[in-house]
Scaffold this active site. Structure first.
Site, mmCIF file in Angstrom:
data_model
loop_
_atom_site.group_PDB
_atom_site.id
_atom_site.type_symbol
_atom_site.label_atom_id
_atom_site.label_comp_id
_atom_site.label_asym_id
_atom_site.label_seq_id
_atom_site.Cartn_x
_atom_site.Cartn_y
_atom_site.Cartn_z
ATOM 1 N N GLU A 113 53.762 56.160 26.280
ATOM 2 C CA GLU A 113 54.304 56.642 27.389
ATOM 3 C C GLU A 113 54.494 54.687 27.260
ATOM 4 O OE1 GLU A 113 52.679 57.792 30.663
ATOM 5 O OE2 GLU A 113 52.656 59.970 30.163
ATOM 6 N N HIS A 241 58.279 54.787 39.489
ATOM 7 C CA HIS A 241 58.874 55.687 38.676
ATOM 8 C C HIS A 241 60.306 55.335 38.052
ATOM 9 C CE1 HIS A 241 58.332 58.085 35.130
ATOM 10 N NE2 HIS A 241 57.586 58.544 35.123
ATOM 11 N N ARG A 288 57.352 49.650 33.085
ATOM 12 C CA ARG A 288 57.571 50.788 34.063
ATOM 13 C C ARG A 288 58.713 49.347 35.096
ATOM 14 N NH1 ARG A 288 54.280 55.174 36.205
ATOM 15 N NH2 ARG A 288 54.163 56.855 34.067
ATOM 16 N N HIS A 349 56.341 55.949 43.505
ATOM 17 C CA HIS A 349 55.081 56.676 43.188
ATOM 18 C C HIS A 349 54.247 55.988 42.570
ATOM 19 C CE1 HIS A 349 54.518 59.290 39.552
ATOM 20 N NE2 HIS A 349 54.178 58.079 38.732
ATOM 21 N N ARG A 384 50.975 48.964 37.490
ATOM 22 C CA ARG A 384 49.533 49.333 36.478
ATOM 23 C C ARG A 384 50.639 50.071 35.386
ATOM 24 N NH1 ARG A 384 49.563 55.903 36.882
ATOM 25 N NH2 ARG A 384 51.885 55.825 37.530
#
Ligand code: FAD
Ligand code: SIN
Length: 524
Positions: A113, A241, A288, A349, A384
């Site tokens: 990811e 997100h 992200r 998110h 994160r």
């Protein structure tokens, strides 16, 4: 009604259930959850758990990726602890029965990811959270030492405050004696006295209009600790997100996992142009914060309400094997992901900040421990890294158990606690007073405290929130307890904390971007 226990656990997601299983051998456990046991953010997790399990990967690489994503605010010791202890905790989950996908050779089929330099994400198709929740729920159900109370809402922590003492924030002498809990079925308040209280109440997604979080995520634990004068930090770092399915009116917004981009899916504008290469060399697998801002920018430039995710060039069999849940969901809306682009939009998110805990999982309040999304451990810093939150919840729930268990023999239950006082309150007749406040609150947070912020927007948000705060406090003081009024009160508190901390940060870093201070400050 009064109940007493050694360990009171608030929350039935990954953090709460893990802690329960770890401490159950050492005392009586009461685990309360405000809804059904599996109504949690954990249940919805898609992508998986990041952990070093492959010989090509190293702990150091995972540490470096986490630090880069965290943009200078991670606590390096904490990062080392979580990344090093993570694989053992994941192995325990597997031993309990969690199935993570394997390839044809019997090795774990590791996904990648955004921000990860290696394939290291263990997953169960695109329903990893379901698998983890199932495993832990089954283990808890088998354990006679754990009493689970569903539809029990923790209203407030009990500290010296309830005994009539003045508690001063940032003093370490505050003690926790349990919690006041509302039994929703009986419509009755309970006093649960505990030697150790453990908060695992998850995130705050529902202070925004569009969120991937289920309804339970209203920041209750953080608000309770704040009211009890415990320390809260890093609330400005709210993670959006990049790719929730664009389907106006659907709550929660359905997530299109980042693992799809790890599998090769590409973000495109509404007229089909790839755009991530304009923003970062890592293109679609950039962390992200950058991807969400890029999408936000593209939507604003074109005046569109979504962008697209393109999987049409990918191997159809592979897609079917890895993302059956997403394929089914899209098909239900008439989208064939092998042929059609998927409309996507950023959605609130994950909260990187929260209740400040030390490396033992202890809050600034004595006998009060916490883990999971409700906490700020120092792992995530300003942003994160994908799939690090399940890992953090696992590692910190175990650490909190390890360090709280020895305390239990020294702590005495405090019986000198008054019952909940609701004298002079009445049942709220007009539910519209609550629903309208929450609607306005979400509007304020989404308009002024979203992906891009500014001094003016934050100032405006605070002014509007102050009105809602006064009206809510007044309503709370006059009303009998209900889940709705408590959630509103908590949502107001956590929104206040997000705005205040965002106002305080005069720089752009990680998830906090303000157009008035677009650069990162050099002094940390
Ligand atoms: P939760 O699982 O949210 O549990 C909170 C619990 O607290 C619930 O039982 C709730 O009912 C209870 N509770 C709350 N308030 C009260 C109250 N007042 N009284 C009583 N009970 C209360 N992370 C990853 O690492 N990998 C992923 O792939 C991933 N995918 C995700 C996909 C989605 C759609 C979402 C929403 C999140 C995802 N995350 C992922 C984030 C991750 O799932 C969560 O951060 C994590 O599961 C949080 O676990 P938790 O135990 O802290 O809280
Ligand atoms: C996802 O599957 O994209 C979510 C992963 C995460 O939130 O860590």
């Amino acid at each position: 009604m009064q109940k007493e226990t050694d360990f009171l656990i608030i929350g039935s997601g990954l953090a709460g259930l893990t802690y329960a299983l770890k401490v159950a051998e050492f005392g009586k456990v009461v685990l309360i959850t405000k809804s059904r046991i599996d109504d949690t953010n954990t249940y919805y997790a898609q992508g998986g758990v990041a952990a070093v399990t492959d010989s090509l990967d190293t702990t150091q690489k995972h540490i470096t990726d986490t630090l880069i994503a965290g943009d200078g605010l991670c606590n390096e010791d904490v990062v080392k602890i979580v990344i090093s202890e993570g694989p053992e905790r994941v192995a325990e989950l597997i031993k309990m029965g969690a199935n993570f996908d394997k390839d044809a050779n019997g090795n774990y089929d590791l996904a990648k990811e955004g921000g990860h330099s290696e394939h290291r994400i263990l997953h169960h198709k695109d329903k990893t959270g379901y698998e983890i929740q199932r495993t832990l729920t089954e283990q808890v159900a088998k354990n006679p030492k754990i009493e689970v109370l569903e539809n029990h809402f923790a209203v407030d922590l009990i500290t010296q405050h309830q005994l009539g003492f003045t508690v001063i924030r940032e003093k370490t002498n505050i003690e926790c004696y349990g919690a006041y809990v509302f039994d929703e079925k009986k419509k009755e308040m309970m006093t649960v006295l505990a030697k150790i209280t453990f908060v695992a109440t998850g995130g705050i997604g529902n202070i925004y209009q569009t969120t991937t979080n289920p309804e339970i995520a209203t920041g209750d634990g953080i608000a309770m600790v704040f009211r009890a004068k415990g320390l809260i930090e890093n609330m400005e770092f709210v993670q959006f997100h990049p790719t929730a399915l664009y389907n106006p009116g659907e709550h929660p917004a359905f997530l299109i996992t980042e693992a799809m981009r790890g599998f090769g899916a590409i973000l495109r504008t509404k007229n089909g142009k790839e755009f991530m290469s304009k923003y970062d060399v890592r293109k679609d697998l950039t962390p992200r914060d950058i991807v969400a801002r890029a999408i936000d920018n593209e939507m604003k430039i074109a005046g569109n309400d979504h962008v697209f995710l393109d999987c049409t060039q990918l191997d159809a069999k592979g897609l079917q094997a890895h993302f059956p849940n997403i394929i089914e969901k899209c098909a239900s809306l008439g989208i064939d992901i092998m042929k059609d682009y998927i409309p996507v939009v950023p959605a609130a998110h994950y909260l990187c900040g929260g209740i400040k805990v030390n490396k033992k999982g202890r809050t600034s309040i004595q006998n009060l421990y916490a883990a999971g999304e409700a906490t700020s451990t120092g792992l995530h810093g300003a942003n994160r890294l994908a799939s690090n939150s399940l890992l953090e919840a696992l590692v910190y729930a175990e650490r909190a158990a390890r360090f709280s268990i020895p305390k239990i023999s020294d702590i005495k239950i405090n019986y000198n606690i008054p019952s909940w006082n609701d004298e002079g309150t009445v049942h709220l007749e007009e539910m519209v007073l609550i629903t309208q406040e929450i609607k306005e609150l979400k509007q304020i947070m989404s308009s002024y405290v979203g992906i891009v912020r500014s001094d003016l927007r934050l100032e405006r948000a605070l002014k509007r929130l102050e009105i809602i705060y006064r009206e809510t406090e007044d309503l709370f003081d006059r009303s009998k307890v209900s889940r709705e009024i408590c959630e509103l009160r908590n949502a107001v508190s956590v929104s206040y904390l997000v705005i205040k901390m965002a106002k305080h940060r005069k720089e752009s870093r990680g998830l906090h971007f303000t157009s008035d201070y677009p650069e990162k400050s050099k002094i940390l």
